[in-house]
Motif scaffolding. Structure first.
Motif, short mmCIF file in Angstrom:
data_model
loop_
_atom_site.label_atom_id
_atom_site.label_comp_id
_atom_site.label_asym_id
_atom_site.label_seq_id
_atom_site.Cartn_x
_atom_site.Cartn_y
_atom_site.Cartn_z
N ALA A 349 0.83 -1.20 0.00
CA ALA A 349 0.00 0.00 0.00
C ALA A 349 0.86 1.25 0.00
N GLU A 350 0.48 2.22 -0.82
CA GLU A 350 0.93 3.59 -0.60
C GLU A 350 -0.09 4.16 0.39
N PRO A 351 0.27 4.27 1.68
CA PRO A 351 -0.75 4.37 2.73
C PRO A 351 -1.25 5.78 2.99
N TRP A 352 -1.61 6.48 1.95
CA TRP A 352 -2.17 7.82 2.14
C TRP A 352 -2.93 8.25 0.90
N ASP A 353 -3.72 9.30 1.03
CA ASP A 353 -4.22 10.11 -0.07
C ASP A 353 -4.27 11.54 0.45
N ILE A 354 -4.87 12.46 -0.30
CA ILE A 354 -4.81 13.87 0.12
C ILE A 354 -6.08 14.31 0.84
N GLY A 355 -7.00 13.39 1.11
CA GLY A 355 -8.23 13.74 1.78
C GLY A 355 -8.10 13.77 3.28
N PRO A 356 -9.17 14.12 3.99
CA PRO A 356 -9.15 14.08 5.46
C PRO A 356 -8.92 12.66 5.94
N ASP A 357 -8.20 12.54 7.06
CA ASP A 357 -7.86 11.22 7.60
C ASP A 357 -7.05 10.42 6.58
N TYR A 359 -3.59 10.21 5.98
CA TYR A 359 -2.28 9.60 6.23
C TYR A 359 -2.46 8.41 7.16
N GLN A 360 -2.21 7.20 6.66
CA GLN A 360 -2.52 5.98 7.41
C GLN A 360 -1.33 5.01 7.45
N CYS A 361 -0.11 5.54 7.48
CA CYS A 361 1.07 4.68 7.50
C CYS A 361 1.06 3.82 8.76
N GLY A 362 1.08 2.52 8.57
CA GLY A 362 1.06 1.57 9.66
C GLY A 362 -0.32 1.06 10.03
N CYS A 371 4.48 1.37 1.98
CA CYS A 371 5.55 2.30 1.62
C CYS A 371 5.77 3.27 2.78
N ASN A 372 7.02 3.43 3.17
CA ASN A 372 7.34 4.17 4.38
C ASN A 372 8.06 5.47 4.04
N ASP A 373 7.30 6.54 3.92
CA ASP A 373 7.88 7.84 3.57
C ASP A 373 8.72 8.41 4.71
N GLN A 374 8.43 7.99 5.95
CA GLN A 374 9.23 8.48 7.07
C GLN A 374 10.65 7.93 7.00
N PHE A 375 10.79 6.69 6.55
CA PHE A 375 12.12 6.13 6.32
C PHE A 375 12.88 7.02 5.34
N ARG A 376 12.26 7.34 4.23
CA ARG A 376 12.89 8.19 3.20
C ARG A 376 13.32 9.53 3.78
N ASP A 377 12.39 10.22 4.44
CA ASP A 377 12.66 11.58 4.89
C ASP A 377 13.76 11.63 5.95
N HIS A 378 13.73 10.70 6.89
CA HIS A 378 14.69 10.78 7.98
C HIS A 378 16.10 10.38 7.54
N TRP A 379 16.23 9.38 6.68
CA TRP A 379 17.57 9.04 6.21
C TRP A 379 18.13 10.14 5.31
N ARG A 380 17.30 10.74 4.50
CA ARG A 380 17.78 11.88 3.71
C ARG A 380 18.26 13.01 4.63
N SER A 381 17.47 13.30 5.64
CA SER A 381 17.82 14.40 6.55
C SER A 381 19.08 14.07 7.34
N PHE A 382 19.28 12.82 7.68
CA PHE A 382 20.47 12.45 8.45
C PHE A 382 21.73 12.62 7.62
#
Length: 649
Positions: A349-357, A359-362, A371-382
């Protein structure tokens, strides 16, 4: 050749063809047959049944008979053409011939399809989850510019399974291809006005029909041949599918099928306006049984008729929606769980859409990996900015806040650094800003939060020192990806250090921007060889570690977070961007020791005294992988790099 199950759309038998549509909003419905030149040859009326199914059986019809539906509705024009949304093969036809009642012929024509195919006894590879290495590719974009392929096969289903391409995948250690949408698509109206096209294909017009733009002749047979060939070489096929919207867009958009057939197909507000939880104009209502049935029928077709190994669902939060609310117990998830065909394949699952409620990751059910976008963002930032160790530590261990280890292997994090949307890996270390002017939206499209770092110069041209820094950061990011717990997802273009010239939303670029460059520079060739070796090395170590941690019968793994001095991390150690290490002891036979140095100066790490013999698997400061033994009690980690060690017997 006989097909006995009669569902929505056209179902061929040895005697003829059944046609069936669900259409409560229709007044009259006829199926019009066409010859090979697109000229109408016959028209047959369908009869409304009590359940609002319109049906007719036409004897004598065989394979590859063109057809379209001619309808009148209570609210629409006096009469109009509709494409069969359940068609298994469609073609786009310019309106140049006359149809019934001397009106323009339809823009889209469907074709009756038999699904007989010789699979030659080839079975699905059934790759274990802990051994999966996903590689995302676009059927056309990945091979269109490969000079080693015959010109007529570049950019096709056949090109993707050509011996040259297969050798590349095998050498790279790829176990599973995730194909960007191959279902037939239409171009959005705003793109047509700009003479652009939806290259990515996330605008489906017929969910079950392989796109003809990737085939030299028969897309159905060529697509099956591609999958059969990939399977024969041990490579799975995961389809990126788009059931969160259709090409009919929003209010005032085109009418292809569902809009005219059934006004309840899409979610609407109290004023009858389309709910747009996808950013594409419409949102199918999967709590509506006919729409749910249509999607399940399409999914089963891909599994049964094409033998695909699984699906990646685009904007999958939409599939669990009841208007403004998401539920992991929605009708769609329940139907998948109870379906003997669909519950047996891999589900991502790409676990989100742009509507209310949205973002459903996990939050997706067991059996769904996400798909884990938090993994992407935090490793990039690190690696590229100043995120502390506390930002990436959870993701090294599988993001267990969202994907707890007790739920493995039924539910893993799909880890990634780059996806089709966003910067490629090369652009991630070469551009601070997006450069999307070619998309015709004044550089306003594409995600603004890229967490990229050009290492000192915007663009590909750079000094030798900057180039060296970029290559090392690419190695850091890929090592972090491949040696984190979970299922790694690679962007196929990153094996080639492909640049989109800073375009982070190249969905409408059917040109060299998106066509992967196979003419590698010296640096790109060195990086590809390194990455291929890294993937192969990952496969010798990580599956056993992940399997051991997922084993419910064994003792829990022990995790030690240490400073370079070898002391346990305290609260102060977790703040700021500081060097740190992590020792994972999965069981008596499997351990990994990670040493991270994001600083601009070298750091010595003391090795645990309880384990004196270590082997260095990876040192990202090196351009080539060289496994070596560590003889001393400490290990030097050079600036902005990482080292991975395993205990030596």
């Amino acid at each position: 050749m006989q097909q006995t199950d009669v569902g929505f759309g056209a179902t061929l038998t040895s005697e003829g063809c059944h046609f069936c549509l669900y259409g409560p909003d229709i007044l009259t419905l006829a199926v019009v047959l066409f010859d090979k030149e697109g000229i109408a040859t016959a028209r047959h009326r369908l009869q409304r049944q009590e359940n609002n199914h319109w049906t007719v059986f036409i004897p004598g019809i065989g394979e590859n008979t063109g057809y379209a539906f001619w309808v009148t509705t209570a609210t629409g024009p006096s009469a109009q053409w509709l494409l069969d949304p359940h068609a298994h093969r469609v073609q786009h036809h310019p309106a140049r011939h006359s149809g019934p009642d001397r009106v323009a012929a339809p823009e889209w024509i469907a074709y009756t399809t038999y699904h007989d195919f010789d699979w030659q006894g080839c079975e699905r590879p059934a790759i274990a989850l802990e051994k999966m290495v996903l590689c995302e590719v676009h059927v056309k974009g990945y091979t269109r510019a490969n000079p080693d392929l015959p010109a007529h096969l570049r950019g096709t289903y056949s090109g993707l399974c050509h011996p040259v391409t297969l050798a590349h995948f095998r050498q790279s250690g790829i176990t599973s291809l995730q194909l960007m949408p191959i279902a037939a698509k239409a171009d959005e109206t705003h793109l047509a006005a700009k003479s652009l096209t939806n290259f990515w294909g996330y605008n489906p017009i017929a969910w079950s029909a392989p796109d003809e733009r990737f085939a030299s002749a028969d897309p159905v047979r060529e697509c099956k041949t591609m999958i059969r060939t990939l399977h024969a070489h041990g490579i799975e096929v995961i389809l990126d599918v788009v059931y969160n919207h259709t090409a009919e867009e929003g209010n005032g958009g085109p009418v292809f099928h569902f809009k005219a057939l059934d006004s309840q197909s899409y979610l609407k507000d109290e004023h009858g306006q389309f709910k747009n939880y996808t950013g594409c104009g419409n949102t199918p209502d999967l709590s509506h049984p006919p729409m749910l049935q249509a999607i399940l029928q399409s999914l089963r077709s891909w599994v049964l008729n094409y033998q695909v190994d699984g699906f990646r669902f685009d904007l999958a939060a939409t599939l669990g929606r009841n208007h403004d609310h998401f539920s992991s117990e929605s009708a769609f998830f329940t139907a998948i769980r109870n379906d003997p065909v669909l519950s047996s394949v891999k589900l991502i699952a790409e676990p989100w859409d742009i509507g209310p409620d949205g973002y459903q990751c996990g939050a997706f059910p067991a059996g769904w990996h996400e798909c884990n976008d938090q993994f992407r963002d935090h490793w990039r930032s690190f690696w590229l900015h100043d995120a502390p160790a506390s930002a990436v530590a959870p993701h090294l261990l599988g993001s267990q806040a969202q994907f707890p280890a007790p739920n493995w292997p039924q539910k893993y994090s799909i880890n990634y650094i780059c996806y089709h949307d966003g910067f490629t890996l090369q652009d991630l270390v070469s551009f601070n800003d997006r450069h999307n002017h070619a998309n015709g939206e004044n550089n306003r499209d594409g995600h603004p939060d890229n967490r990229s770092n050009n290492q000192g110069t915007e663009g590909l041209a750079a000094t030798a020192a900057i180039q060296k820094r970029r290559e090392k950061q690419k190695r850091n990011l890929m090592t972090s990806l491949l040696f984190s717990l979970g299922i790694p997802h690679l962007l196929g273009a990153d094996l080639h250090s492909h640049s989109q010239q800073g375009n982070n939303n190249a969905y409408c670029q059917d040109n060299d921007t998106s066509w992967v460059n196979w003419a590698l520079s010296k640096e790109a060739h060195t990086f590809r060889s390194w990455l291929q070796s890294l993937i192969q090395l990952r496969q010798t170590v990580m599956p056993a570690i992940i399997a051991a941690m997922a084993d419910k019968t064994s003792a829990p793994a022990t995790i030690h977070w240490l400073t370079p001095a070898g002391t346990p991390m305290d609260d102060q150690s977790w703040t700021g961007r500081q060097p740190f290490s992590c020792l994972i002891q999965a069981d008596d036979n499997h351990a990994l020791f990670y040493l991270f140095n994001p600083d601009d100066h070298p750091v010595r790490f003391r090795l645990p005294s309880s384990m004196h013999n270590w082997t260095c698997l990876v040192d990202t400061a090196e351009q080539q992988l060289t496994v070596r033994n560590i003889q001393q009690s400490d290990c030097l980690v050079r600036p902005a790099s990482m080292v991975i060690l395993i205990p030596r017997p």
